[in-house]
Design an enzyme around this catalytic site. Sequence first.
Site, PDB file in Angstrom:
ATOM      1  CD  GLU A  30       9.173  -2.443   4.306  1.00 45.21           C
ATOM      2  OE1 GLU A  30       8.311  -3.132   3.741  1.00 45.21           O
ATOM      3  OE2 GLU A  30       9.593  -1.370   3.825  1.00 45.21           O
TER       4      GLU A  30
ATOM      5  CD1 TRP B 125       5.789  -0.396   3.600  1.00 50.68           C
ATOM      6  CD2 TRP B 125       3.979  -0.495   2.272  1.00 50.68           C
ATOM      7  NE1 TRP B 125       5.933   0.538   2.592  1.00 50.68           N
ATOM      8  CE2 TRP B 125       4.847   0.496   1.763  1.00 50.68           C
ATOM      9  CE3 TRP B 125       2.773  -0.739   1.603  1.00 50.68           C
ATOM     10  CZ2 TRP B 125       4.549   1.242   0.620  1.00 50.68           C
ATOM     11  CZ3 TRP B 125       2.475   0.007   0.462  1.00 50.68           C
ATOM     12  CH2 TRP B 125       3.353   0.983  -0.013  1.00 50.68           C
TER      13      TRP B 125
ATOM     14  CD1 TRP C 130       1.184 -11.556  -5.688  1.00 52.72           C
ATOM     15  CD2 TRP C 130       1.664 -11.208  -7.846  1.00 52.72           C
ATOM     16  NE1 TRP C 130       2.108 -12.485  -6.074  1.00 52.72           N
ATOM     17  CE2 TRP C 130       2.408 -12.307  -7.382  1.00 52.72           C
ATOM     18  CE3 TRP C 130       1.805 -10.802  -9.160  1.00 52.72           C
ATOM     19  CZ2 TRP C 130       3.298 -13.000  -8.222  1.00 52.72           C
ATOM     20  CZ3 TRP C 130       2.681 -11.487  -9.997  1.00 52.72           C
ATOM     21  CH2 TRP C 130       3.407 -12.578  -9.521  1.00 52.72           C
TER      22      TRP C 130
ATOM     23  CD1 TRP D  27      -3.254  -7.891 -11.888  1.00 50.61           C
ATOM     24  CD2 TRP D  27      -3.610  -8.883  -9.924  1.00 50.61           C
ATOM     25  NE1 TRP D  27      -4.488  -7.470 -11.420  1.00 50.61           N
ATOM     26  CE2 TRP D  27      -4.722  -8.062 -10.224  1.00 50.61           C
ATOM     27  CE3 TRP D  27      -3.626  -9.606  -8.733  1.00 50.61           C
ATOM     28  CZ2 TRP D  27      -5.831  -7.949  -9.375  1.00 50.61           C
ATOM     29  CZ3 TRP D  27      -4.730  -9.501  -7.880  1.00 50.61           C
ATOM     30  CH2 TRP D  27      -5.810  -8.678  -8.215  1.00 50.61           C
TER      31      TRP D  27
ATOM     32  CD1 TRP E  58      -5.421  -9.734 -17.747  1.00 53.98           C
ATOM     33  CD2 TRP E  58      -3.265  -9.141 -17.580  1.00 53.98           C
ATOM     34  NE1 TRP E  58      -5.308  -8.836 -16.702  1.00 53.98           N
ATOM     35  CE2 TRP E  58      -3.998  -8.461 -16.579  1.00 53.98           C
ATOM     36  CE3 TRP E  58      -1.891  -8.917 -17.672  1.00 53.98           C
ATOM     37  CZ2 TRP E  58      -3.410  -7.580 -15.680  1.00 53.98           C
ATOM     38  CZ3 TRP E  58      -1.302  -8.044 -16.760  1.00 53.98           C
ATOM     39  CH2 TRP E  58      -2.058  -7.383 -15.791  1.00 53.98           C
TER      40      TRP E  58
ATOM     41  CG  ASN F  71       9.944  -6.967  -0.429  1.00 55.52           C
ATOM     42  OD1 ASN F  71       8.798  -7.276  -0.709  1.00 55.52           O
ATOM     43  ND2 ASN F  71      10.406  -5.727  -0.549  1.00 55.52           N
TER      44      ASN F  71
HETATM   45  P1  FAD Z   1      11.423  -8.017   6.582  1.00 60.32           P
HETATM   46  O1  FAD Z   1      12.003  -7.214   5.495  1.00 60.32           O
HETATM   47  O2  FAD Z   1      12.295  -8.430   7.704  1.00 60.32           O
HETATM   48  O3  FAD Z   1      10.186  -7.190   7.141  1.00 60.32           O
HETATM   49  C1  FAD Z   1       9.637  -7.387   8.436  1.00 60.32           C
HETATM   50  C2  FAD Z   1       8.162  -7.706   8.327  1.00 60.32           C
HETATM   51  O4  FAD Z   1       7.467  -6.594   7.769  1.00 60.32           O
HETATM   52  C3  FAD Z   1       7.865  -8.859   7.404  1.00 60.32           C
HETATM   53  O5  FAD Z   1       8.036 -10.086   8.079  1.00 60.32           O
HETATM   54  C4  FAD Z   1       6.424  -8.575   7.005  1.00 60.32           C
HETATM   55  O6  FAD Z   1       5.515  -8.990   7.988  1.00 60.32           O
HETATM   56  C5  FAD Z   1       6.394  -7.071   6.946  1.00 60.32           C
HETATM   57  N1  FAD Z   1       6.642  -6.629   5.572  1.00 60.32           N
HETATM   58  C6  FAD Z   1       7.840  -6.391   4.992  1.00 60.32           C
HETATM   59  N2  FAD Z   1       7.677  -5.943   3.727  1.00 60.32           N
HETATM   60  C7  FAD Z   1       6.355  -5.913   3.511  1.00 60.32           C
HETATM   61  C8  FAD Z   1       5.542  -5.541   2.405  1.00 60.32           C
HETATM   62  N3  FAD Z   1       6.070  -5.084   1.258  1.00 60.32           N
HETATM   63  N4  FAD Z   1       4.202  -5.666   2.514  1.00 60.32           N
HETATM   64  C9  FAD Z   1       3.643  -6.103   3.658  1.00 60.32           C
HETATM   65  N5  FAD Z   1       4.348  -6.462   4.747  1.00 60.32           N
HETATM   66  C10 FAD Z   1       5.684  -6.363   4.673  1.00 60.32           C
HETATM   67  N6  FAD Z   1       4.428 -10.674   2.799  1.00 60.32           N
HETATM   68  C11 FAD Z   1       3.761 -11.572   3.546  1.00 60.32           C
HETATM   69  O7  FAD Z   1       3.912 -11.566   4.775  1.00 60.32           O
HETATM   70  N7  FAD Z   1       2.922 -12.499   2.960  1.00 60.32           N
HETATM   71  C12 FAD Z   1       2.730 -12.555   1.618  1.00 60.32           C
HETATM   72  O8  FAD Z   1       1.961 -13.384   1.140  1.00 60.32           O
HETATM   73  C13 FAD Z   1       3.461 -11.633   0.809  1.00 60.32           C
HETATM   74  N8  FAD Z   1       3.342 -11.679  -0.549  1.00 60.32           N
HETATM   75  C14 FAD Z   1       4.037 -10.760  -1.313  1.00 60.32           C
HETATM   76  C15 FAD Z   1       3.875 -10.791  -2.699  1.00 60.32           C
HETATM   77  C16 FAD Z   1       4.568  -9.872  -3.513  1.00 60.32           C
HETATM   78  C17 FAD Z   1       4.377  -9.919  -5.015  1.00 60.32           C
HETATM   79  C18 FAD Z   1       5.410  -8.923  -2.916  1.00 60.32           C
HETATM   80  C19 FAD Z   1       6.145  -7.941  -3.760  1.00 60.32           C
HETATM   81  C20 FAD Z   1       5.552  -8.889  -1.530  1.00 60.32           C
HETATM   82  C21 FAD Z   1       4.869  -9.791  -0.711  1.00 60.32           C
HETATM   83  N9  FAD Z   1       5.017  -9.782   0.694  1.00 60.32           N
HETATM   84  C22 FAD Z   1       4.310 -10.675   1.451  1.00 60.32           C
HETATM   85  C23 FAD Z   1       5.782  -8.731   1.369  1.00 60.32           C
HETATM   86  C24 FAD Z   1       7.266  -9.058   1.642  1.00 60.32           C
HETATM   87  O9  FAD Z   1       7.875  -9.546   0.491  1.00 60.32           O
HETATM   88  C25 FAD Z   1       7.467 -10.067   2.770  1.00 60.32           C
HETATM   89  O10 FAD Z   1       6.729  -9.680   3.907  1.00 60.32           O
HETATM   90  C26 FAD Z   1       8.939 -10.154   3.173  1.00 60.32           C
HETATM   91  O11 FAD Z   1       9.714 -10.505   2.072  1.00 60.32           O
HETATM   92  C27 FAD Z   1       9.107 -11.190   4.271  1.00 60.32           C
HETATM   93  O12 FAD Z   1      10.453 -11.318   4.603  1.00 60.32           O
HETATM   94  P2  FAD Z   1      11.009 -10.818   5.992  1.00 60.32           P
HETATM   95  O13 FAD Z   1      10.184 -11.370   7.104  1.00 60.32           O
HETATM   96  O14 FAD Z   1      12.473 -11.108   6.015  1.00 60.32           O
HETATM   97  O15 FAD Z   1      10.735  -9.269   5.898  1.00 60.32           O
END
Ligand code: FAD
Length: 438
Positions: A259, A262, A367, A344, A291, A326
């Site tokens: 993650e 990612w 998105w 979107w 859309w 997420n």
């Molecule tokens: P954890 O699951 O604990 O993951 C650890 C870290 O990994 C996160 O803090 C984050 O930095 C990174 N990470 C995890 N999943 C993703 C992912 N899919 N993409 C990129 N990085 C990831 N994340 C953001 O940080 N900022 C945003 O603006 C953002 N917008 C999103 C919009 C959409 C539509 C979706 C589907 C996802 C988005 N995410 C975003 C990714 C993800 O949802 C969040 O990073 C995550 O939910 C944060 O929670 P956590 O710190 O508990 O994540």
Amino acid sequence: MIPQKMNIFWFRRDLRFHDNAGFFQALNQPVPVLPVFIFDKDILDQLEDKHDRRVVFIHQAIHSLQQQMVSKGSSLKVYYGKPLDIFERLSQDFDINCVYTNHDYEPYALQRDRGITEFLQAKGISFQSFKDQVIFEKNEVMKDDGTPYTVFTPYSKKWKARLNESSLASYDTNSLSHNLYQQLPQPIPALEEMGFHLMTLDFPASIVEDDIVRNYKAQRDFPAIKGTSKLSVHLRFGTISIRELARHVMHLSEPFLNELIWREFYQMILWNFPKVGAGQAFKPVYDFIEWRNNEAEFDKWCQGQTGYPIVDAGMRELNATGFMHNRVRMVVASFLCKHLLIDWRWGEAYFAEKLLDFDLASNNGGWQWAAGSGCDAAPYFRIFNPRLQTEKFDKDLAYIRKWVPEFQEFSYPAPIVDHDMARKRCLEVYSKAVQLKL
Ligand code: FAD
């Protein structure tokens, strides 16, 4: 003007003392370092809601950074204004040798930094910026033919293959703190002075329990469980170091490390394909989708009143806390683009306004993934079924009950759209656009 030559370190999205790359480079010079933070008026003026949680978060982070500076006999100089004006002032008040900072890759930041570099250069001051918020940046992880990856799995393999001890080494700023410019504590502008409201908020902690990381694979998809780290806001503003976090988790959980990769993948995409930051679909045909963009439906989605409990729970969590799990982000995003056929970019903008962890690259990546228009996105014909998502990931309805307690009552709205009809409509509209050959 204070006659002593000085280097400036400019904090931006790296709000920590320890293990800060650019701060270390500044402290490692034989010239005292003046630490500076600017509440950027150009950014703050764009925020319509003056109860913005992120500004409160930054304000708190600046206070705790200030305590560390003061304990070393120094102080942050904190300004509120337009960065160029502030640098003009700094150049009058101090004999600046060089300005140090860390890279910020977002389009606004790049433009701002170009302006500051030109201004400083004209005064004979150099501007030096370093990689800090990611482990690999820009084009450090590329395909063998030198072009950028657009698919995550091979990117992540190359990312891991490139990783070595030096990529994760810490920058020991503490050992150089004697190079900080010694001064009395300087004031920090109050939130109210900048037009924002002070709010008492509980922000997520900046550490993650090892058990959460160890059980991440099994628990990460269930929004009612404390199964993810909630570190995103800390990664966003640099209140934790990505190097330290990666070092800590890499032997505990590969899925968790993925993650973090990612996050870097999306930063790499934004850097190499800046059009995504300018509102364009990564895959151009998706810009031909017709859309529906129904404003009343969009409003119901924003308010968490769609009649789909899992969607509404997510949106209400977002509105109330600035966070959304997420799994639920994926469900609500898919629902907006596919069930409602709303562009979107509308959803992206709403998230940008509300998310505490808002980050242009990850938000846009998330998105476009949900809409199908992104690199390595979900195929357009994969349409999340909110009912099945609930059965799989919130089967006891604990998450829904928390955010939509009235979901079984008469007062709760009927579904805004029928799932089967919406699915069919989406496939028709999407396939019409996707069949276009550009
Ligand atoms: P954890 O699951 O604990 O993951 C650890 C870290 O990994 C996160 O803090 C984050 O930095 C990174 N990470 C995890 N999943 C993703 C992912 N899919 N993409 C990129 N990085 C990831 N994340 C953001 O940080 N900022 C945003 O603006 C953002 N917008 C999103 C919009 C959409 C539509 C979706 C589907 C996802 C988005 N995410 C975003 C990714 C993800 O949802 C969040 O990073 C995550 O939910 C944060 O929670 P956590 O710190 O508990 O994540």
